[in-house]
Structure formats: C-alpha cells, structure tokens
Design a protein around this motif. Structure first.
Motif, PDB file in Angstrom:
ATOM      1  N   PHE A  83      -8.259 -45.496 -22.261  1.00  0.00           N
ATOM      2  CA  PHE A  83      -7.609 -46.210 -23.277  1.00  0.00           C
ATOM      3  C   PHE A  83      -8.173 -45.321 -24.587  1.00  0.00           C
ATOM      4  O   PHE A  83      -7.366 -45.623 -25.520  1.00  0.00           O
ATOM      5  CB  PHE A  83      -9.746 -47.146 -23.625  1.00  0.00           C
ATOM      6  CG  PHE A  83      -9.845 -47.818 -24.541  1.00  0.00           C
ATOM      7  CD1 PHE A  83      -9.053 -49.365 -24.621  1.00  0.00           C
ATOM      8  CD2 PHE A  83     -10.502 -48.340 -25.026  1.00  0.00           C
ATOM      9  CE1 PHE A  83      -9.288 -49.706 -25.821  1.00  0.00           C
ATOM     10  CE2 PHE A  83     -11.027 -48.699 -26.040  1.00  0.00           C
ATOM     11  CZ  PHE A  83      -9.843 -49.700 -26.364  1.00  0.00           C
ATOM     12  N   SER A  84      -9.303 -44.361 -24.558  1.00  0.00           N
ATOM     13  CA  SER A  84      -9.573 -43.561 -25.702  1.00  0.00           C
ATOM     14  C   SER A  84      -7.943 -42.751 -25.920  1.00  0.00           C
ATOM     15  O   SER A  84      -7.708 -42.428 -27.569  1.00  0.00           O
ATOM     16  CB  SER A  84     -10.400 -42.064 -25.740  1.00  0.00           C
ATOM     17  OG  SER A  84     -11.410 -42.954 -25.392  1.00  0.00           O
ATOM     18  N   THR A  85      -7.377 -42.763 -25.118  1.00  0.00           N
ATOM     19  CA  THR A  85      -5.887 -41.819 -24.734  1.00  0.00           C
ATOM     20  C   THR A  85      -5.390 -42.463 -25.783  1.00  0.00           C
ATOM     21  O   THR A  85      -4.339 -41.642 -26.672  1.00  0.00           O
ATOM     22  CB  THR A  85      -6.214 -41.034 -23.605  1.00  0.00           C
ATOM     23  OG1 THR A  85      -6.509 -39.898 -23.471  1.00  0.00           O
ATOM     24  CG2 THR A  85      -4.157 -40.493 -24.004  1.00  0.00           C
ATOM     25  N   ARG A  86      -5.221 -43.339 -25.512  1.00  0.00           N
ATOM     26  CA  ARG A  86      -3.652 -44.685 -25.621  1.00  0.00           C
ATOM     27  C   ARG A  86      -4.399 -44.864 -27.067  1.00  0.00           C
ATOM     28  O   ARG A  86      -3.085 -44.979 -27.670  1.00  0.00           O
ATOM     29  CB  ARG A  86      -3.943 -46.187 -25.084  1.00  0.00           C
ATOM     30  CG  ARG A  86      -2.957 -47.346 -25.318  1.00  0.00           C
ATOM     31  CD  ARG A  86      -2.922 -48.344 -24.181  1.00  0.00           C
ATOM     32  NE  ARG A  86      -4.011 -48.923 -24.027  1.00  0.00           N
ATOM     33  CZ  ARG A  86      -4.759 -49.877 -25.303  1.00  0.00           C
ATOM     34  NH1 ARG A  86      -4.041 -50.104 -25.945  1.00  0.00           N
ATOM     35  NH2 ARG A  86      -5.719 -50.123 -24.476  1.00  0.00           N
ATOM     36  N   LEU A  87      -5.938 -45.344 -27.676  1.00  0.00           N
ATOM     37  CA  LEU A  87      -6.188 -45.356 -28.948  1.00  0.00           C
ATOM     38  C   LEU A  87      -5.478 -44.279 -30.072  1.00  0.00           C
ATOM     39  O   LEU A  87      -4.549 -44.281 -31.464  1.00  0.00           O
ATOM     40  CB  LEU A  87      -6.900 -46.077 -29.474  1.00  0.00           C
ATOM     41  CG  LEU A  87      -7.246 -47.410 -29.222  1.00  0.00           C
ATOM     42  CD1 LEU A  87      -7.174 -47.961 -28.143  1.00  0.00           C
ATOM     43  CD2 LEU A  87      -8.892 -48.334 -29.444  1.00  0.00           C
ATOM     44  N   ALA A  88      -5.267 -43.474 -29.407  1.00  0.00           N
ATOM     45  CA  ALA A  88      -5.156 -41.692 -30.175  1.00  0.00           C
ATOM     46  C   ALA A  88      -3.902 -42.073 -30.423  1.00  0.00           C
ATOM     47  O   ALA A  88      -3.095 -41.544 -31.105  1.00  0.00           O
ATOM     48  CB  ALA A  88      -5.795 -40.998 -29.379  1.00  0.00           C
ATOM     49  N   ASN A  89      -3.220 -41.811 -29.167  1.00  0.00           N
ATOM     50  CA  ASN A  89      -1.645 -41.946 -29.444  1.00  0.00           C
ATOM     51  C   ASN A  89      -0.970 -42.643 -30.398  1.00  0.00           C
ATOM     52  O   ASN A  89       0.485 -42.388 -31.025  1.00  0.00           O
ATOM     53  CB  ASN A  89      -1.208 -41.900 -28.096  1.00  0.00           C
ATOM     54  CG  ASN A  89      -1.039 -40.554 -26.928  1.00  0.00           C
ATOM     55  OD1 ASN A  89      -1.805 -39.657 -27.598  1.00  0.00           O
ATOM     56  ND2 ASN A  89      -1.434 -41.223 -25.528  1.00  0.00           N
ATOM     57  N   ASN A  90      -1.413 -44.397 -30.363  1.00  0.00           N
ATOM     58  CA  ASN A  90      -1.467 -45.534 -30.821  1.00  0.00           C
ATOM     59  C   ASN A  90      -1.625 -44.911 -32.475  1.00  0.00           C
ATOM     60  O   ASN A  90      -0.362 -44.513 -33.201  1.00  0.00           O
ATOM     61  CB  ASN A  90      -2.118 -47.249 -30.471  1.00  0.00           C
ATOM     62  CG  ASN A  90      -1.303 -46.826 -29.630  1.00  0.00           C
ATOM     63  OD1 ASN A  90      -0.458 -46.554 -28.819  1.00  0.00           O
ATOM     64  ND2 ASN A  90      -2.433 -48.424 -28.554  1.00  0.00           N
ATOM     65  N   PRO A 124     -17.547 -46.034 -30.809  1.00  0.00           N
ATOM     66  CA  PRO A 124     -16.494 -46.206 -28.779  1.00  0.00           C
ATOM     67  C   PRO A 124     -16.460 -45.741 -27.865  1.00  0.00           C
ATOM     68  O   PRO A 124     -17.641 -44.861 -27.804  1.00  0.00           O
ATOM     69  CB  PRO A 124     -15.344 -45.980 -30.353  1.00  0.00           C
ATOM     70  CG  PRO A 124     -16.493 -44.719 -31.264  1.00  0.00           C
ATOM     71  CD  PRO A 124     -17.648 -45.737 -31.294  1.00  0.00           C
ATOM     72  N   PRO A 125     -15.427 -45.950 -27.261  1.00  0.00           N
ATOM     73  CA  PRO A 125     -16.169 -45.095 -25.663  1.00  0.00           C
ATOM     74  C   PRO A 125     -15.472 -43.111 -26.118  1.00  0.00           C
ATOM     75  O   PRO A 125     -15.363 -42.929 -26.996  1.00  0.00           O
ATOM     76  CB  PRO A 125     -14.985 -45.254 -24.537  1.00  0.00           C
ATOM     77  CG  PRO A 125     -13.445 -45.961 -25.328  1.00  0.00           C
ATOM     78  CD  PRO A 125     -14.806 -46.154 -27.210  1.00  0.00           C
ATOM     79  N   ALA A 126     -16.662 -42.855 -24.831  1.00  0.00           N
ATOM     80  CA  ALA A 126     -16.748 -41.474 -24.996  1.00  0.00           C
ATOM     81  C   ALA A 126     -14.833 -41.316 -25.475  1.00  0.00           C
ATOM     82  O   ALA A 126     -13.735 -41.064 -24.853  1.00  0.00           O
ATOM     83  CB  ALA A 126     -17.306 -40.423 -23.826  1.00  0.00           C
ATOM     84  N   THR A 127     -14.758 -39.644 -25.941  1.00  0.00           N
ATOM     85  CA  THR A 127     -13.868 -38.953 -26.120  1.00  0.00           C
ATOM     86  C   THR A 127     -13.623 -39.811 -27.498  1.00  0.00           C
ATOM     87  O   THR A 127     -12.222 -38.648 -27.623  1.00  0.00           O
ATOM     88  CB  THR A 127     -12.473 -38.447 -25.225  1.00  0.00           C
ATOM     89  OG1 THR A 127     -11.861 -40.114 -24.606  1.00  0.00           O
ATOM     90  CG2 THR A 127     -13.579 -37.983 -24.050  1.00  0.00           C
ATOM     91  N   TYR A 128     -13.773 -40.129 -27.914  1.00  0.00           N
ATOM     92  CA  TYR A 128     -12.255 -41.535 -28.944  1.00  0.00           C
ATOM     93  C   TYR A 128     -12.561 -40.386 -30.036  1.00  0.00           C
ATOM     94  O   TYR A 128     -11.588 -40.082 -30.824  1.00  0.00           O
ATOM     95  CB  TYR A 128     -12.511 -42.271 -29.078  1.00  0.00           C
ATOM     96  CG  TYR A 128     -12.135 -43.115 -30.351  1.00  0.00           C
ATOM     97  CD1 TYR A 128     -10.919 -43.200 -30.053  1.00  0.00           C
ATOM     98  CD2 TYR A 128     -12.816 -43.456 -31.327  1.00  0.00           C
ATOM     99  CE1 TYR A 128     -10.369 -44.560 -30.945  1.00  0.00           C
ATOM    100  CE2 TYR A 128     -12.345 -44.524 -32.599  1.00  0.00           C
ATOM    101  CZ  TYR A 128     -10.374 -45.319 -31.477  1.00  0.00           C
ATOM    102  OH  TYR A 128      -9.871 -45.500 -33.111  1.00  0.00           O
ATOM    103  N   PHE A 129     -13.848 -40.423 -31.101  1.00  0.00           N
ATOM    104  CA  PHE A 129     -13.829 -39.083 -31.983  1.00  0.00           C
ATOM    105  C   PHE A 129     -12.852 -38.099 -31.906  1.00  0.00           C
ATOM    106  O   PHE A 129     -11.866 -37.182 -32.555  1.00  0.00           O
ATOM    107  CB  PHE A 129     -14.867 -39.010 -32.844  1.00  0.00           C
ATOM    108  CG  PHE A 129     -15.267 -41.072 -33.303  1.00  0.00           C
ATOM    109  CD1 PHE A 129     -14.175 -41.087 -34.048  1.00  0.00           C
ATOM    110  CD2 PHE A 129     -16.593 -41.412 -33.095  1.00  0.00           C
ATOM    111  CE1 PHE A 129     -14.965 -41.990 -34.740  1.00  0.00           C
ATOM    112  CE2 PHE A 129     -16.311 -42.506 -33.349  1.00  0.00           C
ATOM    113  CZ  PHE A 129     -15.895 -43.335 -34.482  1.00  0.00           C
TER     114      PHE A 129
END
Length: 116
Positions: free
Chosen positions: A24-31, A61-66
């Motif tokens: 989820f965090s990766t998807r949002l960062a890619n977006n 936010p979930p871990a790794t998001y920031f």
C-alpha cells in the motif's frame, strides 16, 4: 497557486484487497511520483503531509510510507530547522459569537491535529 491532492495514506480504509501495508505504501509513493512527473517536477514547490491524521481519527500512515515519499528532509547533508507548530488567529468579533453560542451548544469543537 494550484493545490493538488493525493490519496490519503489510511491503510484500513483505502488498501486494495490482499494488499499488504508495505505494498500500500509503495503504491501511494509510486502514485505521488507519477503525479509529479505528469505535472512536471519544475511545477511542484512542496509536498505537505500530516504525520498523524488527527481530525480524522488519530490515524498514522503505515510503516515505510514516509520513508518512501519524503526525499529531502534530513537527506541534504545537514538537518535544517523543523518545528511542527501552527496557530489560528480569530478577531474579537468572531470570538464573542463563539463564546455566546458555546453556552447554548456546548464546547466549540475544532479539528486541528495539535489542539487541546
């Protein structure tokens, strides 16, 4: 000035079926990266994120998001000043109305992250 908003990093509400918090965090960062590239990096001045959404229910936010979306703070070689602070100023005319109605309606509720 044009404000552009991205998805809220609220995993429980916005994750896809079977998507882990990391995914989820990766998807949002890619977006976010794709949006910056679409708009043109030279047109983006800043990315602002609330560390913990307070008014929406105290949701971090979930871990790794920031780690995935922040690219400069603390990564420029030296730390620069950062103080999480804010203020709201209200004229006496507005304050009087709020106080007068508070006696009838109860406390004046507000939705700022760091208010008491």
């Amino acid at each position: 000035m044009l404000l552009i908003f991205i998805e809220c990093p609220h995993y429980w509400r916005y994750h896809l079926p079977g998507e882990t918090k990391e995914d989820f965090s990766t998807r949002l960062a890619n977006n976010l990266e794709n949006l910056i590239l679409k708009e043109g990096p030279e047109t983006i001045a800043v990315f602002i994120a609330e560390p913990v959404m307070g008014a929406g229910g105290v949701i971090p936010p979930p871990a790794t998001y920031f780690e995935k979306v922040i690219s400069a703070f603390g990564r420029l070689g030296t730390m620069f000043g950062y103080i999480p602070i804010g203020a709201v100023m209200v004229s006496p005319q507005v304050t009087e109305v709020v106080y007068s109605r508070s006696n009838k309606l109860g406390n004046f509720s507000r939705g700022f992250t760091y208010t008491t």
